[in-house]
Design a protein around this motif. Structure first.
Motif, short mmCIF file in Angstrom:
data_model
loop_
_atom_site.label_atom_id
_atom_site.label_comp_id
_atom_site.label_asym_id
_atom_site.label_seq_id
_atom_site.Cartn_x
_atom_site.Cartn_y
_atom_site.Cartn_z
N LEU A 119 13.84 2.37 0.49
CA LEU A 119 12.43 2.46 0.84
C LEU A 119 11.58 2.72 -0.41
N THR A 120 12.08 3.55 -1.31
CA THR A 120 11.36 3.83 -2.55
C THR A 120 11.23 2.58 -3.40
N THR A 121 12.33 1.81 -3.47
CA THR A 121 12.29 0.55 -4.22
C THR A 121 11.28 -0.41 -3.62
N ALA A 122 11.28 -0.50 -2.29
CA ALA A 122 10.32 -1.39 -1.62
C ALA A 122 8.89 -0.93 -1.89
N SER A 123 8.69 0.39 -1.93
CA SER A 123 7.37 0.92 -2.20
C SER A 123 6.90 0.57 -3.61
N GLU A 124 7.81 0.71 -4.59
CA GLU A 124 7.45 0.39 -5.97
C GLU A 124 7.10 -1.08 -6.12
N GLU A 125 7.85 -1.94 -5.43
CA GLU A 125 7.56 -3.37 -5.49
C GLU A 125 6.21 -3.68 -4.85
N SER A 126 5.89 -2.95 -3.76
CA SER A 126 4.62 -3.22 -3.08
C SER A 126 3.43 -2.79 -3.92
N LYS A 127 3.62 -1.75 -4.75
CA LYS A 127 2.52 -1.28 -5.59
C LYS A 127 2.16 -2.28 -6.67
N ALA A 128 3.09 -3.18 -6.97
CA ALA A 128 2.80 -4.22 -7.96
C ALA A 128 1.81 -5.25 -7.41
N VAL A 129 1.64 -5.27 -6.09
CA VAL A 129 0.70 -6.19 -5.46
C VAL A 129 -0.63 -5.46 -5.28
N ALA A 130 -1.54 -5.68 -6.18
CA ALA A 130 -2.82 -4.95 -6.16
C ALA A 130 -3.76 -5.48 -5.08
N HIS A 131 -3.65 -6.75 -4.74
CA HIS A 131 -4.55 -7.37 -3.76
C HIS A 131 -3.71 -8.05 -2.67
N PRO A 132 -3.27 -7.30 -1.67
CA PRO A 132 -2.37 -7.88 -0.65
C PRO A 132 -2.98 -9.04 0.12
N TRP A 133 -4.29 -9.00 0.38
CA TRP A 133 -4.91 -10.11 1.11
C TRP A 133 -4.85 -11.40 0.29
#
Length: 529
Positions: free
Chosen positions: A259-273
């Motif tokens: 879950l932590t790894t997934a969170s770190e990867e998601s933070k790399a996406v600054a503009h999800p839309w």
């Protein structure tokens, strides 16, 4: 201890220690009540649009036409854009709220999104109950829509993120089950309040909407946020403690690290839309985010449930009889949803989609959906013809109820629960809230659109309207059969691997140029060796 490995359709996925504890069931049950307020409003509005005292106060022209029998065409006796705007206003409000739910859920978590939704719905229910003119009534309805839009965004996500992968389907379908419970409760309430003398019974029905809203508001204060939502917001220790509590085990290192790894990867996406619509690597998820709710509405289920009393009055039932018939279809809806609850994690999502129209879960969904929609249309057509000026015998009217019930049963264990389950589990964390907002917005837009034009289509297409929905069901069944991969028992963090294995979608995933592509191809090669 690392996550174990299970074999699933020749592909190995991680599974983590733990089971469905009483606490995680309680958390998911509270979140699922969000479906109840949605269903309650669908069922209640259906009753209101056929309640004479309500129509006399807010829709006098329609009421006078009914009293004076100005409209003799049975198909057109309820055709009023103002009446349908009353129904559609909630869904348009929910569509807007669903879009704003994405940044809210991302910043404050699923739990507090549910709390705000409950408060908005509670205020809307109170305004509806005390409304003395059309403006107050619509204002209350718009607030109900805000509550519904936020709830149907946050509830499925909350349940999917809290549930163990092996029981995610069962727990997520609690949301659809609560929708059916809400519809049935509204039908029973409408039937009971119709007996109240003085013409104010409809106010009681609107006031009762505060009950599920209060359950969500109070319940959301007693449940934690999801572990992944806590991690994203920097509350790692709270996430670890919550994860241990909901899994019922002390050692949750493997799942916590993933879950932590997934969170770190998601933070790399600054503009999800922007990433969702223009990034290119989420085409499969975006396709299902749009088409699943689009198709769900084109089964025709909401117009059947929404206007059931109106429909049954159209085919000749009396006021009380039409409400009783709505209660019957509501009961069928509830009990049929239990089929999906018990089987979603055993037979899989695809099987329920494809076999949803048969009580024995043997033949394909299209067979029974289309057959019964066409039978409904044929029975109505034989009685009213193209002019709509005939009458219907009690025997024919009962046949209409029977075939509507079979249709509702098919929907209740296929497109009903799966239409919410699939979108909530296939999105990667980086775009999960944004994609769920797309699903909610599309669902609410087409719910509003179809409910707005249904009575007009009934007036102009006559019994052919049911053939119209039947044709769409055939198309969507082919779509599911060819393009939906199986997702049962797959951890959400592993879901991207499902798309990489699919014969059609893999070319969009592997060729997307996403980060870590080489590592994933290496992993696939190892698994195939």
């Amino acid at each position: 201890m690392p996550g174990a490995v299970i074999v699933h359709h020749h592909t190995r996925y991680k599974t983590y220690p733990g089971e469905v504890t009483g606490f995680v069931f309680f958390c998911c049950l509270i979140a699922s009540v969000g479906g109840c307020i949605f269903g309650y409003d669908i069922g209640l509005t259906a009753g209101l649009t056929s309640t004479e005292s309500f129509l006399a106060m807010f829709f006098p022209v329609i009421f006078e036409q009914q009293q004076e029998r100005v409209i003799t065409n049975q198909y057109c006796k309820f055709d009023s854009q103002v009446l349908t705007l009353f129904g559609s206003s909630l869904f348009l409000s929910a569509m807007v709220a669903g879009v704003f739910a994405s940044p809210m859920a991302r910043a404050f978590g699923r739990k507090w999104t549910l709390f705000v939704a409950a408060v908005a719905y509670l205020i809307g229910a109170v305004l509806g109950a005390i409304s003395f003119n059309f403006i107050v009534l619509v204002t209350g309805r718009l607030l109900l829509g805000v509550g519904v839009g936020l709830c149907i965004h946050a509830s499925p996500l909350y349940i999917s993120e809290m549930a163990p992968a092996q029981q995610r389907g069962m727990l997520n379908i609690l949301f659809q089950l609560m929708i059916t419970v809400g519809i049935l409760s509204a039908s029973l309430t409408t039937y009971w309040t119709s007996k109240i003398t003085g013409g104010w019974g409809w106010r009681v029905g609107l006031a009762f909407g505060t009950v599920p809203a209060a359950v969500i508001a109070l319940g959301s204060l007693a449940i934690p946020d999801t572990p992944i939502s806590l991690i994203v917001r920097g509350e790692g220790e709270a996430a670890r403690a919550t994860l241990a509590k909901i899994r019922g085990v002390d050692d949750v290192r493997a799942e916590f690290e993933d879950l932590t790894t997934a969170s770190e990867e998601s933070k790399a996406v600054a503009h999800p839309w922007r990433e969702l619509f223009f990034g290119g690597k989420y085409k499969p998820q975006l396709t299902f985010a749009v088409l699943i709710p689009f198709f769900q509405q084109l089964t025709g289920i909401n117009v059947i449930m929404f206007y059931a009393p109106v429909l049954f009055k159209t085919v000749g039932f009396r006021q009380d009889a039409s409400l009783v018939s709505s209660v019957i279809t509501g009961l069928v809806n509830v009990f049929s949803t239990f089929v999906a609850t018990m089987t979603a994690d055993k037979v899989g999502r695809r099987a329920l989609f494809l076999q949803g129209g048969t009580q024995m879960i043997i033949s394909q969904a299209s067979t029974h959906f289309i057959k019964h929609l066409i039978l409904v249309g044929t029975f109505i057509g034989l009685q009213f013809g193209l002019s709509g000026t005939g009458s219907m015998s009690e025997q024919y009217a009962m046949c209409i109820v029977l075939f509507v019930c079979v249709y509702v049963a098919g929907f209740a264990w296929s497109w009903g629960p799966m239409g919410w389950l699939i979108p909530s589990e296939v999105y990667p964390l980086a775009v999960r809230s944004a994609a769920q907002s797309v699903t909610v917005a599309v669902n609410m837009f087409f719910t509003a659109f179809i409910s707005q034009i249904f009575l007009t289509l009934l007036c102009h297409l006559r019994f052919g309207l049911f053939y119209f929905f039947g044709g769409w069901v055939l198309l969507m069944t082919i779509f599911i059969a060819t393009l939906l991969p199986e997702t049962k028992c797959v951890p959400i963090e592993e879901m991207a691997h499902v798309w990489r294995k699919h014969w059609f979608w893999r070319k969009f995933i592997i060729d997307s140029g996403e980060r870590g592509g080489a590592e994933m191809r290496k992993r696939i090669a190892l698994e195939m060796s």
